[in-house]
Design a protein around this motif. Structure first.
Motif, short mmCIF file in Angstrom:
data_model
loop_
_atom_site.label_atom_id
_atom_site.label_comp_id
_atom_site.label_asym_id
_atom_site.label_seq_id
_atom_site.Cartn_x
_atom_site.Cartn_y
_atom_site.Cartn_z
N PRO A 1 0.84 -1.20 0.00
CA PRO A 1 0.00 0.00 0.00
C PRO A 1 0.87 1.26 0.00
O PRO A 1 1.97 1.27 0.57
CB PRO A 1 -0.78 -0.12 1.32
CG PRO A 1 -0.80 -1.59 1.62
CD PRO A 1 0.53 -2.10 1.14
N THR B 1 -2.31 -5.13 -3.73
CA THR B 1 -1.47 -4.70 -2.63
C THR B 1 -1.20 -5.88 -1.69
O THR B 1 -1.96 -6.85 -1.65
CB THR B 1 -2.11 -3.55 -1.85
OG1 THR B 1 -3.45 -3.90 -1.49
CG2 THR B 1 -2.13 -2.29 -2.70
N HIS C 1 0.87 5.31 5.05
CA HIS C 1 -0.04 4.24 5.44
C HIS C 1 -0.64 4.52 6.82
O HIS C 1 -1.85 4.37 7.03
CB HIS C 1 0.71 2.91 5.44
CG HIS C 1 -0.19 1.71 5.52
ND1 HIS C 1 0.07 0.54 4.85
CD2 HIS C 1 -1.33 1.48 6.20
CE1 HIS C 1 -0.87 -0.34 5.10
NE2 HIS C 1 -1.74 0.21 5.93
N TRP D 1 -8.53 5.80 -0.30
CA TRP D 1 -7.08 5.59 -0.33
C TRP D 1 -6.43 6.18 -1.58
O TRP D 1 -5.20 6.26 -1.65
CB TRP D 1 -6.78 4.09 -0.29
CG TRP D 1 -6.99 3.46 1.05
CD1 TRP D 1 -8.18 3.09 1.61
CD2 TRP D 1 -5.98 3.12 2.00
NE1 TRP D 1 -7.96 2.54 2.86
CE2 TRP D 1 -6.64 2.54 3.12
CE3 TRP D 1 -4.59 3.24 2.02
CZ2 TRP D 1 -5.93 2.09 4.24
CZ3 TRP D 1 -3.89 2.78 3.13
CH2 TRP D 1 -4.55 2.22 4.23
#
Length: 240
Positions: free
Chosen positions: A12, A76, A109, A189
């Protein structure tokens, strides 16, 4: 291994969604966004007109789709797919990897997921998939560094396309900003990717970093060895 099915595995926050946006702009691949993690999170994912509810079923459906068209899958690696029904992953399709400096990945993250655990960063899972692919194919898999996309996107993408044996399309290096239906499940995201029109540096800064937060510092030193193995592979000559 010849196949119409091309995977890109990234942690990610590794610019993998921007890479997927570039693949969407090409228009010559059927593109799937994080179908393995969709199964982990919501128990299912759509593949064409069908629904997969486990990783092996997903692989079968992707192989069917790739029988008569090029298919690109971006995934991911915060989850361990290999030991949760995805042990056949290294045997299916062609696998490539994207890495980014964990000093940049980890604060990004954490800002999105303050409840994360260290394994969620994903370099360990990413390296294990890469190692398994090397065992199966006998060839070190192709690794692209996200930083190279920011230095010279044309050169980095052209090299990737040459390795993947797909045409390089310079027109795909820019696009119109906006959210894409393919990433709707995890839209929050991908705000940077949605605002972008090309591969570009993020101007965002973070309150907590690996330099001022002990948890993030420990995560960095846990994942740094995995990252450096993949970075060494990225800088080695990989047979096309």
């Amino acid at each position: 291994m010849d196949s119409n099915l091309l995977f890109l595995w990234g942690t990610p926050r590794s610019m993998s969604t921007a890479f997927l946006r570039m693949m969407l702009e090409r228009g010559d691949h059927e593109v799937y966004h994080e179908p393995f993690s969709s199964i982990v999170v919501q128990g299912r994912t759509a593949v064409g007109e069908h629904t997969a509810t486990n990783h092996d079923q997903l692989l079968e459906l992707l192989e069917e789709r790739a029988a008569d068209r090029p298919v690109f899958v971006k995934e991911t690696t915060e989850y361990d797919y290999l030991t949760t029904g995805g042990d056949r992953i290294p045997h299916v399709g062609r696998h490539t990897f994207i890495i980014r400096d964990p000093r940049l990945v980890i604060p990004s993250h954490f800002a999105m997921n303050p409840g994360m655990v260290c394994d969620d960063i994903g370099y360990g899972h990413q390296l294990e998939i890469a190692r398994r692919v090397r065992e199966v194919t006998g060839v070190r898999p192709y690794v692209i560094e996200a930083e190279d996309l920011l230095i010279d996107a044309r050169d980095a993408v052209e090299r990737y396309c040459r390795h993947a044996r797909i045409p390089f399309l310079e027109s795909s290096l820019s696009w119109h900003p906006g959210n894409q239906p393919v990433w709707s499940r995890t839209e929050k995201w991908h705000r940077d990717a949605a605002r972008s029109s090309r591969f570009t540096h993020s101007e965002r800064t973070y309150e907590y970093t690996v330099d001022n937060n002990r948890f993030l510092y420990d995560c960095y030193w846990h994942h740094r060895p995995h990252y450096h193995v993949l970075r060494k592979w990225a800088r080695a000559l990989v047979p096309a």
